[in-house]
Design a protein around this motif. Sequence first.
Motif, mmCIF file in Angstrom:
data_model
loop_
_atom_site.group_PDB
_atom_site.id
_atom_site.type_symbol
_atom_site.label_atom_id
_atom_site.label_comp_id
_atom_site.label_asym_id
_atom_site.label_seq_id
_atom_site.Cartn_x
_atom_site.Cartn_y
_atom_site.Cartn_z
ATOM 1 N N ILE A 128 0.811 -1.215 0.000
ATOM 2 C CA ILE A 128 0.000 0.000 0.000
ATOM 3 C C ILE A 128 0.842 1.261 0.000
ATOM 4 N N ALA A 129 2.119 1.145 0.290
ATOM 5 C CA ALA A 129 2.987 2.315 0.288
ATOM 6 C C ALA A 129 4.412 1.855 0.019
ATOM 7 N N GLY A 130 5.235 2.769 -0.483
ATOM 8 C CA GLY A 130 6.612 2.429 -0.795
ATOM 9 C C GLY A 130 7.013 2.953 -2.154
ATOM 10 N N ASN A 131 8.128 2.479 -2.643
ATOM 11 C CA ASN A 131 8.657 2.907 -3.928
ATOM 12 C C ASN A 131 7.641 2.675 -5.049
ATOM 13 N N ARG A 132 7.648 3.562 -6.036
ATOM 14 C CA ARG A 132 6.685 3.459 -7.130
ATOM 15 C C ARG A 132 6.838 2.181 -7.941
ATOM 16 N N VAL A 133 7.963 1.479 -7.796
ATOM 17 C CA VAL A 133 8.168 0.229 -8.530
ATOM 18 C C VAL A 133 7.109 -0.796 -8.146
ATOM 19 N N ARG A 134 6.492 -0.620 -6.978
ATOM 20 C CA ARG A 134 5.473 -1.572 -6.542
ATOM 21 C C ARG A 134 4.247 -1.561 -7.453
ATOM 22 N N MET A 135 4.049 -0.485 -8.206
ATOM 23 C CA MET A 135 2.877 -0.381 -9.068
ATOM 24 C C MET A 135 3.080 -1.037 -10.423
ATOM 25 N N SER A 136 4.229 -1.632 -10.638
ATOM 26 C CA SER A 136 4.531 -2.231 -11.945
ATOM 27 C C SER A 136 3.883 -3.593 -12.145
ATOM 28 N N GLY A 137 3.357 -4.174 -11.063
ATOM 29 C CA GLY A 137 2.709 -5.474 -11.176
ATOM 30 C C GLY A 137 3.675 -6.640 -11.045
ATOM 31 N N ALA A 138 4.871 -6.484 -11.565
ATOM 32 C CA ALA A 138 5.892 -7.529 -11.481
ATOM 33 C C ALA A 138 7.266 -6.877 -11.527
#
Length: 321
Positions: free
Chosen positions: A274-284
Amino acid sequence: MNSNTSNTFNKCLDKLPLRILYIMGAGRSGSTVLDTVLGNHSEIESVGELTNLPRSGWINDEYCACGKRGTDCPFWSDVRREWVRRTGVDDPKGYLALQSTFERFRRWPRLLKERRRPSPQFQIYAEQTRALFEAVRTVSGKSIIVDSSKNPTRAFALSMLPNVDLYLIHLIRDGRGVIWSYLKAHRKDEKNGVQRDLAPVPAWRTSINWRLVNSTSEFVLKQKIADGACIRYEDFVQQPVKTLNRIGDMLSISLDSVADNLVCGREVTVGHTIAGNRVRMSGAITLRPDYEWKELLPGKDRKIFWLLAGTVARRYGYDKV
């Protein structure tokens, strides 16, 4: 799994100590990547910076890595219901105030006092924090929760929760790589994990913060409040099998399946961070070294870092280059 089987399973989980793997260290050091990699094990749930859940997920309604906002995400909605059931309170703002009291960096003196004689306020914080981890465990069905909140003060606070098996990882990245990451500006893009415009951070400020946070994390690790390991980001990306074996030995589980994925260059999937580096939104995520700073970081910024943090960097095995 039917409801009766699920209830039986959850009752069995509740009888076991909470197992929390906490990643601490400076920002932009690869904690989101390590967190995600570990979360691809069948017994481990990766939740990102759990300390930010009340504000980011439940109050500000930011995006979960699954692509839905925090209040719409089925996982975090179930976690909140379970948290409320266990505490009897549905007050994220009140819990946020408790976090501010006991988890902020300057709260060290207060925590040391609480360790000797916990105040009623700390007991409430401990009860609600433990209930949050229990809620994550119940909803996920996983026995180990990875929290990559990074703040070493929070690590100290978590060590004071009752009936918790806490494991600590002090994750370190070369400070010049951290500087290069913070020198990049980013425009607000909520769906891709950037909640506001991010201006470049000057090298001197990042250097001081890098030194302070890593030195404090090192101090926490030396207090022997939990099993722990110091891991360099560079070693992780270059020798993932060796690094994961160290972590697996600490947790008494095999991480071979996760390591095999990395060695074969396979992507690892992102869960409900739910929070952290934007890389988490890449799905993989695919594990790969990031040494862009070695070519692009200006010489003056390298000198600033070594002047302000070189003694600590040398202690962690980094050379002046």
